[in-house]
Design a protein around this motif. Structure first.
Motif, short mmCIF file in Angstrom:
data_model
loop_
_atom_site.label_atom_id
_atom_site.label_comp_id
_atom_site.label_asym_id
_atom_site.label_seq_id
_atom_site.Cartn_x
_atom_site.Cartn_y
_atom_site.Cartn_z
N ILE A 96 1.05 36.03 -50.00
CA ILE A 96 0.54 35.79 -51.28
C ILE A 96 1.69 36.01 -52.43
O ILE A 96 2.31 36.85 -52.57
CB ILE A 96 -0.64 36.67 -51.59
N VAL A 109 -8.71 35.72 -54.20
CA VAL A 109 -7.36 35.19 -53.57
C VAL A 109 -7.33 35.34 -52.21
O VAL A 109 -7.69 36.80 -51.92
CB VAL A 109 -6.07 35.55 -54.16
N VAL A 113 -1.64 32.26 -50.33
CA VAL A 113 -1.99 31.62 -51.61
C VAL A 113 -0.68 31.69 -52.48
O VAL A 113 0.01 32.79 -52.53
CB VAL A 113 -3.31 31.85 -52.40
N THR A 114 -0.31 30.60 -52.95
CA THR A 114 0.91 30.64 -54.03
C THR A 114 0.18 29.97 -55.24
O THR A 114 -0.25 29.10 -55.62
CB THR A 114 1.97 29.83 -53.55
N ILE A 115 0.59 30.73 -56.58
CA ILE A 115 0.38 30.45 -57.84
C ILE A 115 1.67 30.58 -58.33
O ILE A 115 2.18 31.76 -58.84
CB ILE A 115 -0.72 31.32 -58.31
N ILE A 133 -9.77 31.13 -54.79
CA ILE A 133 -8.67 30.23 -54.17
C ILE A 133 -8.55 30.47 -52.73
O ILE A 133 -7.93 31.60 -52.67
CB ILE A 133 -7.34 30.52 -54.93
N ALA A 137 -3.82 27.87 -50.14
CA ALA A 137 -4.00 27.00 -51.38
C ALA A 137 -2.73 27.15 -52.12
O ALA A 137 -2.19 28.22 -52.34
CB ALA A 137 -5.07 27.13 -52.24
N LYS A 138 -2.29 26.26 -52.78
CA LYS A 138 -1.17 26.26 -53.80
C LYS A 138 -1.56 25.73 -55.19
O LYS A 138 -2.20 24.52 -55.15
CB LYS A 138 -0.01 25.46 -53.28
N ASN A 154 -5.75 25.41 -48.15
CA ASN A 154 -4.57 24.22 -48.14
C ASN A 154 -4.49 23.20 -49.07
O ASN A 154 -3.78 22.39 -48.81
CB ASN A 154 -4.59 23.96 -46.61
#
Length: 193
Positions: A96, A109, A113-115, A133, A137-138, A154
């Protein structure tokens, strides 16, 4: 700081642990990597407000050690500069990355996950209230995610997402404009998530 931590814990208890035992809701919750990462972030964010500078340095020393443990042991990176509203929940752990952007209240989250930023864009993503999220997911670039949004597993979000939507895919596309997952859960209508 303590009000935000309490709100985060309450949201996680209500959302993920509502059907669990007293021990799980009140003791085991503090042993979960996502909870520990959230508490370390909240402490680090609070230390940025301490003055004078010497005192700030002293209270940040434990934060640096705790953050190192969270990053290396749990694979969760959240900078203390990030602005995250109450009810922030990390469900599960590993992979993460959350940038220095802004998040509203009641954001969930999942793992992977990447934000974050995209090269050449001026700002990190801005996330609204009541956003889920999902795993892997990105959310990338100077995008704005509206309120009451679900980002599917994803998915890669590189464009703004309006309120009350579910998005999926790579690149993410709107698959529903009638998302109200948070209101149903809080009203007690959806116990199967």
């Amino acid at each position: 700081m303590f009000d935000l931590i309490t709100a985060d814990l309450k949201f996680k208890q209500d959302w993920f642990l509502s059907q669990k035992s007293w021990f799980t809701k009140n003791i085991r919750i503090f042993l979960e990597p996502g909870t520990i990462a959230s508490i370390v972030y909240r402490y680090g964010n609070w230390t940025r407000t301490v003055s004078p500078n010497l005192l700030r340095l002293l209270v940040r020393i434990p934060y640096f050690f705790a953050k190192a443990v969270v990053v290396t042991a749990f694979g969760i990176y959240i900078p203390s500069k990030a602005k995250i509203g109450k009810g922030f929940t990390i469900h599960n752990f590993s992979g993460i990355f959350i940038s220095e952007g802004e998040m509203g209240e009641n954001v969930i989250v999942f793992q992977g996950v990447t934000i974050g930023h995209l090269r050449g864009q001026p700002a990190p993503p801005k996330i609204g209230n009541n956003v889920l999220i999902a795993a892997g997911a990105k959310v990338l670039g100077s995008v704005t995610i509206g309120n009451n949004v679900v980002i599917g597993a994803n998915s890669v979000v590189i464009n703004d997402v309006p309120d009350n939507c579910t998005v999926m895919g790579n690149p993410a596309r709107i698959i529903s404009r009638e998302t109200n997952w948070m209101s149903e859960k809080l009203a007690g209508k959806d116990d199967n998530y």
